[in-house]
Scaffold this motif. Structure first.
Motif, mmCIF file in Angstrom:
data_model
loop_
_atom_site.group_PDB
_atom_site.id
_atom_site.type_symbol
_atom_site.label_atom_id
_atom_site.label_comp_id
_atom_site.label_asym_id
_atom_site.label_seq_id
_atom_site.Cartn_x
_atom_site.Cartn_y
_atom_site.Cartn_z
ATOM 1 N N GLU A 104 -8.986 -9.175 2.363
ATOM 2 C CA GLU A 104 -9.558 -8.235 3.316
ATOM 3 C C GLU A 104 -8.504 -7.756 4.311
ATOM 4 O OE1 GLU A 104 -10.746 -11.125 2.459
ATOM 5 O OE2 GLU A 104 -12.879 -10.951 1.949
ATOM 6 N N ASN A 105 -7.669 -8.691 4.789
ATOM 7 C CA ASN A 105 -6.622 -8.315 5.735
ATOM 8 C C ASN A 105 -5.558 -7.441 5.076
ATOM 9 O OD1 ASN A 105 -7.788 -9.667 7.890
ATOM 10 N ND2 ASN A 105 -6.725 -11.582 7.442
ATOM 11 N N GLU A 107 -6.197 -5.223 2.799
ATOM 12 C CA GLU A 107 -6.784 -3.883 2.788
ATOM 13 C C GLU A 107 -6.636 -3.215 4.149
ATOM 14 O OE1 GLU A 107 -7.945 -2.274 0.263
ATOM 15 O OE2 GLU A 107 -7.883 -3.916 -1.202
ATOM 16 N N VAL A 108 -6.878 -3.975 5.216
ATOM 17 C CA VAL A 108 -6.727 -3.426 6.567
ATOM 18 C C VAL A 108 -5.282 -3.018 6.812
ATOM 19 C CG1 VAL A 108 -6.865 -3.958 9.034
ATOM 20 C CG2 VAL A 108 -8.674 -4.743 7.482
ATOM 21 N N ARG A 111 -4.547 0.219 5.073
ATOM 22 C CA ARG A 111 -5.276 1.318 5.706
ATOM 23 C C ARG A 111 -4.605 1.751 7.010
ATOM 24 N NH1 ARG A 111 -9.896 -0.848 5.549
ATOM 25 N NH2 ARG A 111 -10.170 -1.541 7.698
ATOM 26 N N VAL A 112 -4.183 0.787 7.821
ATOM 27 C CA VAL A 112 -3.512 1.114 9.081
ATOM 28 C C VAL A 112 -2.182 1.814 8.804
ATOM 29 C CG1 VAL A 112 -2.443 0.149 11.151
ATOM 30 C CG2 VAL A 112 -4.630 -0.750 10.347
ATOM 31 N N GLU A 150 -2.694 -1.938 17.144
ATOM 32 C CA GLU A 150 -3.537 -2.699 16.239
ATOM 33 C C GLU A 150 -2.694 -3.765 15.542
ATOM 34 O OE1 GLU A 150 -6.969 -2.017 12.850
ATOM 35 O OE2 GLU A 150 -5.943 -0.310 13.765
ATOM 36 N N VAL A 152 -2.813 -6.944 12.683
ATOM 37 C CA VAL A 152 -3.534 -7.571 11.569
ATOM 38 C C VAL A 152 -3.129 -9.044 11.542
ATOM 39 C CG1 VAL A 152 -4.012 -7.520 9.101
ATOM 40 C CG2 VAL A 152 -3.466 -5.390 10.312
#
Length: 209
Positions: A104-105, A107-108, A111-112, A150, A152
Motif C-alpha cells: 500500500e505504501n 502505491e502511495v 502516486r506522490v 508529504e 511516506v
C-alpha cells in the motif's frame, strides 16, 4: 510437425511433442498461428526449455514468473531451486511480508512521485524508514520538522534486514514497474543531514526523462 505462435506480435515456432490427441484451446490469428496475448520477451526461454529441457541462464526471475503463468510445473520446480528465485521468494519476499502495509505504501509512493512530475525532469518523495518500535517517536520528531511535505512511512518490522535493505527492496519493486529511481539521505533546507542508520528520512528520486 511445427507449431507457430504469435505472442503479442513476436512470431515463434516449436516442434510439437504432444501425442496425446488433446486439442489446444488457444485462439489463432489471421494466419492460423496460435495467439497468446502476453508479452513475448521471455517466451523464447520457455520454448527452449520445452524443446531441450535446458534451463535459462539469464532473466531467471522473469522466466520463473512466465513459467508460473503458463503452469509449466517442471520448469517452475527447477527454477525454484535456483539461487535467484530462492533468494527472491524465501529471502526478499518473506522480508517485505513482515513490513506492515508495504504494498500500500509503495502505491502511495508512486502516486506522490507522479503528482510531483508535472513539467519536471525529476520528482522526489520523502520516506521515513522506521526499523523498530522504539524509533517511532524519533521519526515523528524528524517528520514534524518538515513543512507541508508529504512523507511516506515504512516500518517498523521484525526481521534482521536494515533500513538500507528496505530501501533496496523499494527500489527493486519500483523499477520493476518501469520507473527509474534512486535514493539518498534527506537533506533539509537548513542543511541538516539525516544520514546514519539511527536516522530515518530519505528521498526517493524519480527520473522521468
Amino acid at each position: 510437425m511445427f507449431i507457430n505462435f504469435n505472442v503479442c506480435s513476436s512470431f515463434m515456432y516449436s516442434e510439437s511433442t504432444q501425442n496425446s490427441g488433446q486439442q489446444t484451446k488457444l485462439p489463432t490469428d489471421a494466419k492460423g498461428r496460435y495467439f497468446i496475448d502476453r508479452n513475448g520477451t521471455h517466451f523464447g526461454a520457455i520454448l527452449q526449455f520445452l524443446r531441450t529441457q535446458r534451463l535459462p541462464t539469464e532473466n531467471i526471475l522473469e522466466v520463473y514468473q512466465e513459467a508460473l503463468h503458463y503452469d509449466i510445473k517442471s520448469l517452475v520446480k527447477q527454477l525454484q531451486d535456483s539461487a535467484q528465485v530462492f533468494g527472491e521468494t524465501v529471502g526478499r519476499q518473506q522480508f517485505i511480508a513482515r513490513v506492515p502495509n508495504y504494498q500500500e505504501n509503495l502505491e502511495v509512493l508512486v502516486r506522490v512521485a507522479r503528482a510531483e512530475a508535472i513539467a519536471a525532469r525529476h520528482s522526489a518523495v520523502i520516506v521515513c524508514v522506521i526499523r523498530t518500535e522504539e524509533d517511532l517517536d524519533r521519526c515523528g520528531n524528524a517528520v514534524s520538522n518538515l513543512e507541508d511535505q508529504e512523507v511516506v512511512r515504512f516500518g517498523p518490522w521484525k526481521a534482521p534486514p536494515t533500513a538500507i535493505d528496505l530501501l533496496d527492496c523499494i527500489k527493486i519493486d519500483v523499477e520493476a514497474r518501469g520507473y527509474k529511481v534512486r535514493y539518498e539521505p534527506h537533506s533539509s533546507d537548513r542543511g541538516f543531514l539525516f544520514k546514519t542508520n539511527d536516522d530515518f528520512l530519505y528521498k526517493l528520486i524519480f527520473t522521468w526523462w
